[in-house]
Each structure stands twice: as structure tokens, then as C-alpha cells.
Design a protein around this motif. Structure first.
Motif, short mmCIF file in Angstrom:
data_model
loop_
_atom_site.label_atom_id
_atom_site.label_comp_id
_atom_site.label_asym_id
_atom_site.label_seq_id
_atom_site.Cartn_x
_atom_site.Cartn_y
_atom_site.Cartn_z
N VAL A 40 -35.28 -7.90 -43.93
CA VAL A 40 -35.21 -6.50 -44.38
C VAL A 40 -35.76 -5.57 -43.30
N VAL A 41 -36.88 -5.95 -42.69
CA VAL A 41 -37.44 -5.15 -41.60
C VAL A 41 -36.46 -5.08 -40.44
N PHE A 42 -35.84 -6.19 -40.12
CA PHE A 42 -34.82 -6.23 -39.07
C PHE A 42 -33.68 -5.26 -39.40
N GLY A 43 -33.22 -5.28 -40.67
CA GLY A 43 -32.13 -4.40 -41.07
C GLY A 43 -32.50 -2.94 -40.98
N LEU A 44 -33.71 -2.59 -41.37
CA LEU A 44 -34.17 -1.20 -41.27
C LEU A 44 -34.22 -0.74 -39.81
N ALA A 45 -34.72 -1.61 -38.94
CA ALA A 45 -34.79 -1.27 -37.52
C ALA A 45 -33.40 -1.17 -36.91
N HIS A 46 -32.50 -2.05 -37.35
CA HIS A 46 -31.12 -1.99 -36.86
C HIS A 46 -30.48 -0.66 -37.26
N GLY A 47 -30.74 -0.23 -38.50
CA GLY A 47 -30.23 1.06 -38.93
C GLY A 47 -30.80 2.21 -38.13
N LEU A 48 -32.07 2.11 -37.73
CA LEU A 48 -32.68 3.15 -36.90
C LEU A 48 -31.99 3.23 -35.55
N GLY A 49 -31.65 2.08 -34.98
CA GLY A 49 -30.92 2.07 -33.72
C GLY A 49 -29.55 2.72 -33.86
N ILE A 50 -28.88 2.44 -34.97
CA ILE A 50 -27.58 3.07 -35.23
C ILE A 50 -27.75 4.58 -35.37
N PHE A 51 -28.82 5.00 -36.05
CA PHE A 51 -29.09 6.44 -36.20
C PHE A 51 -29.23 7.11 -34.84
N PHE A 52 -29.90 6.44 -33.91
CA PHE A 52 -30.12 7.01 -32.58
C PHE A 52 -28.79 7.35 -31.90
N TYR A 53 -27.88 6.37 -31.89
CA TYR A 53 -26.60 6.60 -31.21
C TYR A 53 -25.71 7.56 -32.00
N ALA A 54 -25.70 7.43 -33.32
CA ALA A 54 -24.88 8.33 -34.13
C ALA A 54 -25.34 9.77 -33.98
N PHE A 55 -26.65 9.99 -33.98
CA PHE A 55 -27.19 11.33 -33.81
C PHE A 55 -26.86 11.88 -32.43
N LEU A 56 -27.01 11.03 -31.40
CA LEU A 56 -26.72 11.46 -30.03
C LEU A 56 -25.28 11.92 -29.89
N VAL A 57 -24.37 11.18 -30.47
CA VAL A 57 -22.95 11.51 -30.34
C VAL A 57 -22.59 12.72 -31.21
N ALA A 58 -23.04 12.73 -32.46
CA ALA A 58 -22.64 13.80 -33.38
C ALA A 58 -23.19 15.16 -32.98
N PHE A 59 -24.43 15.20 -32.52
CA PHE A 59 -25.07 16.49 -32.25
C PHE A 59 -25.09 16.85 -30.75
N GLY A 60 -24.60 15.96 -29.93
CA GLY A 60 -24.54 16.28 -28.50
C GLY A 60 -23.33 15.66 -27.85
N LEU A 61 -22.17 15.86 -28.48
CA LEU A 61 -20.96 15.18 -28.01
C LEU A 61 -20.63 15.51 -26.56
N SER A 62 -20.69 16.79 -26.20
CA SER A 62 -20.36 17.16 -24.82
C SER A 62 -21.38 16.61 -23.85
N LEU A 63 -22.66 16.66 -24.25
CA LEU A 63 -23.72 16.10 -23.42
C LEU A 63 -23.58 14.59 -23.32
N SER A 64 -23.22 13.95 -24.43
CA SER A 64 -23.08 12.50 -24.46
C SER A 64 -21.99 12.05 -23.51
N LEU A 65 -20.89 12.80 -23.48
CA LEU A 65 -19.76 12.40 -22.63
C LEU A 65 -20.14 12.40 -21.16
N SER A 66 -21.02 13.32 -20.76
CA SER A 66 -21.42 13.38 -19.35
C SER A 66 -22.59 12.46 -19.04
N PHE A 67 -23.41 12.17 -20.06
CA PHE A 67 -24.62 11.39 -19.84
C PHE A 67 -24.42 9.90 -20.06
N ILE A 68 -23.53 9.56 -20.97
CA ILE A 68 -23.37 8.15 -21.37
C ILE A 68 -22.98 7.22 -20.23
N PRO A 69 -22.12 7.62 -19.25
CA PRO A 69 -21.85 6.69 -18.15
C PRO A 69 -23.10 6.22 -17.43
#
Length: 212
Positions: A40-69
Motif C-alpha cells: 500500500v505504501v508502495f502504491g501511494l508513492a507510485h501515485g505521487l510519482g505519477i502526480f509529479f509528471y501529470a502536474f508537470l505536463v498539464a500545468f506546464g505543457l509548453s515548458l515541458s516540451l522544451s525541458f523534457i529532452p
């Protein structure tokens, strides 16, 4: 966001979460060693990692496209090192001569260690960032509101977390867990080989990206 659009988004997120990969393999190892609470702890942490990337892409799409490479190059190398460490731990555990010595080669039986494993297996996988870039760009427009972006991030995070917690309860079923524990050495050997294959594939892609 309409209900149909949300269902399509949720379906894509569920498909991504349910696809076989190192996360599910590592979750199985975690539950086998530490039980349901560790999973369960592993699953919660895995979800936090997903939140990090989902938030980065959703709220900074233009920045993500230039920074992600640049981010991908760093995470590819870091992910390779992490997978090599996982391969070493699991293979060492499979060849340990006794239960007492095998304890030295467990990934971690502490909640902090379980949390770290769950987060790092996501954070060091740049394919997840590319996945959200591919998915979110189909649902995000220039006029997307803060509420719509928040719904997208929350949907991805909740679905991933619930999926891995659901898998935890399946793997932790007494008969299933006992089945894995009775075949622990073989399971860990296969898991170690799986991580090595991932390392080879990832290493090949890194070298191709550098020299070509």
C-alpha cells in the motif's frame, strides 16, 4: 470537461497503469517481502510519482516540451543505475545461501524504503513523462481551464494509486503470497533477469542517442 471526454481520459490512464512493466514486478517483490502494508505504501508513492509528471505536463505543457529532452537524458542514466541496483539486489537474493544472509539483499522492509522504491521506479522512468505528453495533448487546448487541468491530474493520480493498491491486495492474498514465497528464489532470479534486460535495452537507447 464532458463525461465522455473524462471516460476516455480515465480509460487511457488505466491502460497505462495496467500495462506490464518494472513497477508491477517491483510491487510483487515488495509485497512478497513486506506484506500488504508495504504494498500500500508502495502504491501511494507510485501515485505521487505519477502526480509529479501529470502536474508537470498539464500545468506546464509548453515548458515541458522544451525541458523534457534534457530531463529525459538525465533520467535515462539515473534509471539505468537504479535498474542495475535492483537487478543486483534481486539476483543476490536469489543466490543467497540461507534465509539469514538473504535478509541482507532485500530491497527494504521499512516503510520509508517501500515509499522510496515506489516513487523512484516512476520518477526515474522518463517514458511516463512522454506518456502524459502523448495523452494530455489530446485533451488539453489553449483555453483549458485550471479546473480541467486539475481534473486530469487528479484522475491520473487516483487511478494509478488505486490500481497499485488493488494489485497489492491481490498479491497479498494468503494463497497467492504463499505461492510466491515458496518459489521466492526462482521468482527473484526471473525478476533480476528482467531488470537486466531492461538495463540492456535502456543502455542501448542511451548509446544510440549519444552517438547517432
Amino acid at each position: 470537461m464532458s463525461l465522455i471526454t473524462w471516460v476516455l481520459l480515465a480509460s487511457a490512464c488505466l491502460a497505462g497503469a495496467a500495462s506490464p512493466g518494472p513497477s508491477i514486478a517491483l510491487l510483487s517483490k515488495t509485497v512478497m517481502d513486506g506484506g500488504r502494508r508495504a504494498g500500500v505504501v508502495f502504491g501511494l508513492a507510485h501515485g505521487l510519482g505519477i502526480f509529479f509528471y501529470a502536474f508537470l505536463v498539464a500545468f506546464g505543457l509548453s515548458l515541458s516540451l522544451s525541458f523534457i529532452p534534457f530531463l529525459i537524458k538525465f533520467l535515462n542514466v539515473a534509471g539505468l543505475v537504479f535498474l542495475l541496483w535492483l537487478a543486483y539486489v534481486t539476483l543476490s537474493s536469489s543466490f543467497a545461501p540461507s534465509d539469514a544472509e538473504q535478509q541482507k539483499f532485500q530491497i527494504s522492509n521499512t516503510l520509508f524504503g517501500n515509499f522510496g522504491s515506489g516513487f523512484l521506479i516512476v520518477f526515474l522512468n522518463p517514458k511516463i513523462a512522454l506518456f502524459f505528453l502523448a495523452i494530455f495533448t489530446q485533451f488539453l487546448g489553449d483555453v483549458s481551464s485550471f479546473q480541467e487541468k486539475a481534473i486530469m491530474v487528479s484522475t491520473a493520480t487516483i487511478i494509478d494509486t488505486c490500481w497499485y493498491i488493488f494489485l497489492t491486495f491481490i498479491i497479498a492474498l494468503p494463497k497467492f503470497r504463499k505461492f510466491l514465497q515458496l518459489r521466492a528464489r526462482g521468482f527473484e532470479f526471473v525478476l533480476g533477469c528482467f531488470f537486466i534486460i531492461l538495463c540492456l535495452l535502456l543502455g542501448h537507447k542511451i548509446l544510440v542517442g549519444i552517438f547517432i
